[in-house]
Design a protein around this motif. Structure first.
Motif, PDB file in Angstrom:
ATOM      1  N   VAL A  63       3.822   9.744  -0.409  1.00 25.84           N
ATOM      2  CA  VAL A  63       4.093   9.467  -1.820  1.00 25.84           C
ATOM      3  C   VAL A  63       5.534   9.033  -1.949  1.00 25.84           C
ATOM      4  CG1 VAL A  63       4.187  10.444  -4.136  1.00 25.84           C
ATOM      5  CG2 VAL A  63       2.365  11.131  -2.575  1.00 25.84           C
ATOM      6  N   ARG A 100      -8.264   0.247 -10.587  1.00 22.40           N
ATOM      7  CA  ARG A 100      -7.961   1.537 -11.197  1.00 22.40           C
ATOM      8  C   ARG A 100      -8.877   2.605 -10.627  1.00 22.40           C
ATOM      9  NH1 ARG A 100      -8.141   2.089 -17.189  1.00 22.40           N
ATOM     10  NH2 ARG A 100     -10.323   1.719 -16.810  1.00 22.40           N
ATOM     11  N   ALA A 130      -6.232   7.644 -12.857  1.00 15.93           N
ATOM     12  CA  ALA A 130      -5.559   8.611 -12.000  1.00 15.93           C
ATOM     13  C   ALA A 130      -4.625   7.899 -11.033  1.00 15.93           C
ATOM     14  CB  ALA A 130      -6.572   9.434 -11.223  1.00 15.93           C
ATOM     15  N   ALA A 131      -4.946   6.653 -10.701  1.00 24.61           N
ATOM     16  CA  ALA A 131      -4.128   5.883  -9.764  1.00 24.61           C
ATOM     17  C   ALA A 131      -4.454   4.397  -9.929  1.00 24.61           C
ATOM     18  CB  ALA A 131      -4.383   6.321  -8.331  1.00 24.61           C
ATOM     19  N   VAL A 181      -4.255   0.673  -7.623  1.00 23.48           N
ATOM     20  CA  VAL A 181      -4.053   0.037  -6.326  1.00 23.48           C
ATOM     21  C   VAL A 181      -3.973  -1.467  -6.556  1.00 23.48           C
ATOM     22  CG1 VAL A 181      -4.979  -0.380  -4.018  1.00 23.48           C
ATOM     23  CG2 VAL A 181      -5.298   1.858  -5.111  1.00 23.48           C
ATOM     24  N   ILE A 223      -8.789   6.534  -2.055  1.00 26.00           N
ATOM     25  CA  ILE A 223      -8.105   7.369  -3.046  1.00 26.00           C
ATOM     26  C   ILE A 223      -9.127   8.021  -3.979  1.00 26.00           C
ATOM     27  CG2 ILE A 223      -6.540   7.333  -5.042  1.00 26.00           C
ATOM     28  CD1 ILE A 223      -5.028   5.037  -3.487  1.00 26.00           C
TER      29      ILE A 223
END
Length: 103
Positions: free
Chosen positions: A14, A28, A37-38, A40, A64
């Motif tokens: 991270v 997403r 949540a994240a 890419v 992920i």
């Protein structure tokens, strides 16, 4: 479906928050309520036969997205593995990394 998914090789870490202006397609990773949540980014333009970014970015996003289930699997492996075994050691190391207990 792709025959082979090639995510970015690990190890991953991270990196602190960075302000960015992204001009590319972004995958997403969302929770059941569709809250992100994240993200890419697919930095490269889509290749031949790709509609939504690089195969690598899609594979990274899927990896992920699987993280909660992978963590639960590691917790179960740790619980079942014998103390001092290699399997238990790698499970403990991965769990510690997830929890921010290692560098």
């Amino acid at each position: 479906m792709m025959a082979k998914e090639a995510h970015t090789p690990g190890p991953w870490s991270v990196d602190g928050p960075k302000p960015m202006s992204i001009e590319c397609r972004v995958h997403r990773i969302v929770n059941p309520a569709m809250f992100p949540a994240a993200f890419v980014p697919a930095w490269d333009r889509p290749g031949d036969g790709e509609e939504d970014g690089t195969i690598e970015a899609i594979a990274n996003a899927r990896l992920i997205a699987a993280a909660p289930e992978l963590l639960e699997a590691l917790v179960q492996v740790k619980a079942l593995a014998e103390h001092g075994s290699y399997l238990r050691e790698i499970a403990e190391a991965a769990i510690a990394k997830v929890r921010g207990e290692t560098a």
